[in-house]
Design a protein around this motif. Structure first.
Motif, short mmCIF file in Angstrom:
data_model
loop_
_atom_site.label_atom_id
_atom_site.label_comp_id
_atom_site.label_asym_id
_atom_site.label_seq_id
_atom_site.Cartn_x
_atom_site.Cartn_y
_atom_site.Cartn_z
N LEU A 185 0.82 -1.20 0.00
CA LEU A 185 0.00 0.00 0.00
C LEU A 185 0.85 1.26 0.00
CD1 LEU A 185 -2.80 -1.03 2.53
CD2 LEU A 185 -2.92 -1.00 0.03
N THR A 186 1.94 1.23 0.74
CA THR A 186 2.85 2.38 0.75
C THR A 186 3.45 2.62 -0.63
OG1 THR A 186 3.41 1.97 3.07
CG2 THR A 186 4.93 3.33 1.82
N ALA A 187 3.83 1.54 -1.30
CA ALA A 187 4.38 1.68 -2.65
C ALA A 187 3.33 2.19 -3.62
CB ALA A 187 4.92 0.33 -3.11
N PHE A 188 2.09 1.73 -3.47
CA PHE A 188 1.01 2.24 -4.34
C PHE A 188 0.84 3.74 -4.14
CE2 PHE A 188 -1.30 -2.14 -3.97
CZ PHE A 188 -0.37 -2.70 -4.81
N ALA A 189 0.91 4.18 -2.89
CA ALA A 189 0.80 5.62 -2.61
C ALA A 189 1.97 6.38 -3.23
CB ALA A 189 0.75 5.86 -1.10
N GLU A 190 3.15 5.81 -3.15
CA GLU A 190 4.34 6.49 -3.67
C GLU A 190 4.29 6.68 -5.18
OE1 GLU A 190 7.47 4.06 -2.15
OE2 GLU A 190 7.52 5.07 -0.20
N VAL A 191 3.60 5.78 -5.90
CA VAL A 191 3.48 5.95 -7.36
C VAL A 191 2.22 6.72 -7.73
CG1 VAL A 191 4.87 3.92 -7.87
CG2 VAL A 191 2.38 3.67 -7.70
N GLY A 192 1.49 7.24 -6.73
CA GLY A 192 0.42 8.17 -7.02
C GLY A 192 -1.00 7.71 -6.82
N ALA A 193 -1.22 6.53 -6.25
CA ALA A 193 -2.59 6.09 -6.01
C ALA A 193 -3.31 7.10 -5.12
CB ALA A 193 -2.61 4.71 -5.36
N ASP A 194 -4.57 7.37 -5.45
CA ASP A 194 -5.35 8.37 -4.71
C ASP A 194 -5.97 7.80 -3.44
OD1 ASP A 194 -5.47 10.73 -6.71
OD2 ASP A 194 -6.04 9.00 -7.93
N VAL A 195 -6.28 6.51 -3.47
CA VAL A 195 -6.92 5.83 -2.34
C VAL A 195 -6.25 4.47 -2.20
CG1 VAL A 195 -9.12 4.98 -1.38
CG2 VAL A 195 -9.11 6.96 -2.93
N LEU A 196 -6.21 3.95 -0.97
CA LEU A 196 -5.59 2.66 -0.70
C LEU A 196 -6.59 1.73 -0.03
CD1 LEU A 196 -2.21 4.08 0.55
CD2 LEU A 196 -2.70 3.12 -1.72
N TYR A 197 -6.38 0.41 -0.24
CA TYR A 197 -7.44 -0.52 0.13
C TYR A 197 -6.86 -1.92 0.31
CZ TYR A 197 -12.07 -2.82 -0.82
OH TYR A 197 -13.22 -3.55 -0.78
N ALA A 198 -7.11 -2.50 1.49
CA ALA A 198 -6.74 -3.89 1.76
C ALA A 198 -7.93 -4.53 2.45
CB ALA A 198 -5.50 -3.97 2.64
N PRO A 199 -8.79 -5.22 1.71
CA PRO A 199 -10.01 -5.76 2.31
C PRO A 199 -9.73 -6.69 3.49
CG PRO A 199 -10.09 -5.92 -0.08
CD PRO A 199 -8.70 -5.50 0.28
#
Length: 274
Positions: free
Chosen positions: A169-183
């Motif tokens: 999730l941190t890596a997704f945020a670093e490449v610009g994801a607007d929202v993060l999600y781990a069901p």
């Protein structure tokens, strides 16, 4: 509404105090009912959509085109921002994920989810670098016109690794994801660790952690910015249908045919047409 304005409207719901509850609809009438109840955004559910077609979720049995048409319908009927629960982005490569994002923009979606799933039951979670590259490609294609949710399915695919989940999730945020999600993180402590690790990027939660269904207020107090329902409203409706069919088998016509009036259904549809 141009894509950039729709994106800004949708993201503003995530950054305001309390965030948003985003129900998942599965057909035109369910979308109209959600909108009539006052919700400000809706999502598709890949699981519910697959079930309506008699197919399995997460196995590439629903096509990108089918899901786009479905999501576009919900948006046209309600006028609300629609987030597409688009599984792995409907593509084996980052380039194909980017093409899905471009198509989602053309269909008027406000957001799209990209999971690290593979559709392969023998290796359901993609390698770290592959997963990150796919989210990066989605973000690059979105260009501020579509909110990208980076999602890892570790917990629901039998990989209860909180450290790896946070790493992804941190890596997704670093490449610009607007929202993060781990069901379905295992508990509130794990959810809190996720929210803290990726702050200030908004976190979506599917109903609650695995150990206990919390209230909306409790999830908001934990720092959650978006609450989605996935296939659970659909499952609730199907439970009502199952009760009705059992009543019918027992000869109870009254119980089997009690429900929403067609006048009410017609009212919702007429309102959408106007």
């Amino acid at each position: 509404m141009p894509g950039s304005e729709l994106y800004e409207k949708f993201m503003a719901l995530h950054t305001r105090e309390g965030g948003l509850v985003m129900p998942n609809a599965w057909d035109g009438l369910s979308a109209l009912m959600v909108a009539d109840a006052g919700f400000e955004a809706i999502a598709t559910s890949s699981a519910a959509l697959a079930a309506t077609l008699g197919r399995s979720d997460g196995r590439h049995e629903v096509t990108r085109g089918e899901h786009l048409e479905h999501a576009g319908l919900l948006g046209r009927l309600t006028g609300l921002p629609v987030n597409g629960d688009f599984e792995d982005g409907y593509g084996d490569t980052p380039e194909e994920v980017a093409a899905t994002v471009e198509a989602a923009v053309e269909f008027g979606l406000a957001g799209i989810g990209v999971e690290d799933t593979s559709g392969n039951p023998d290796q359901p979670i993609r390698d770290f670098d592959d997963a990150v590259n796919r989210v990066r490609s989605a973000v690059d294609a979105a260009k501020g016109r579509l909110a990208v949710t980076g999602r890892t399915d570790n917990f629901i695919q039998g990989r209860p690794d909180l450290d790896d989940t946070i790493r992804r999730l941190t890596a997704f945020a670093e490449v610009g994801a607007d929202v993060l999600y781990a069901p379905f993180p295992p508990d509130l402590d794990a959810l809190g660790a996720i929210v803290t690790a990726v702050a200030p990027t908004p976190v979506n939660v599917l109903v609650s952690p695995s150990d206990k269904v919390l209230t909306v207020a409790e999830l908001q107090n934990a720092g959650v910015k978006r609450i989605s329902l996935g296939p659970f409203l659909y499952a609730n409706a199907m439970a009502a249908l199952e009760r009705a069919t059992k009543a019918l088998v027992a000869g109870d016509l009254a119980s089997a045919t009690t429900g929403m009036s067609f006048d009410r259904i017609g009212e919702l549809i007429a309102r959408a047409k106007n």
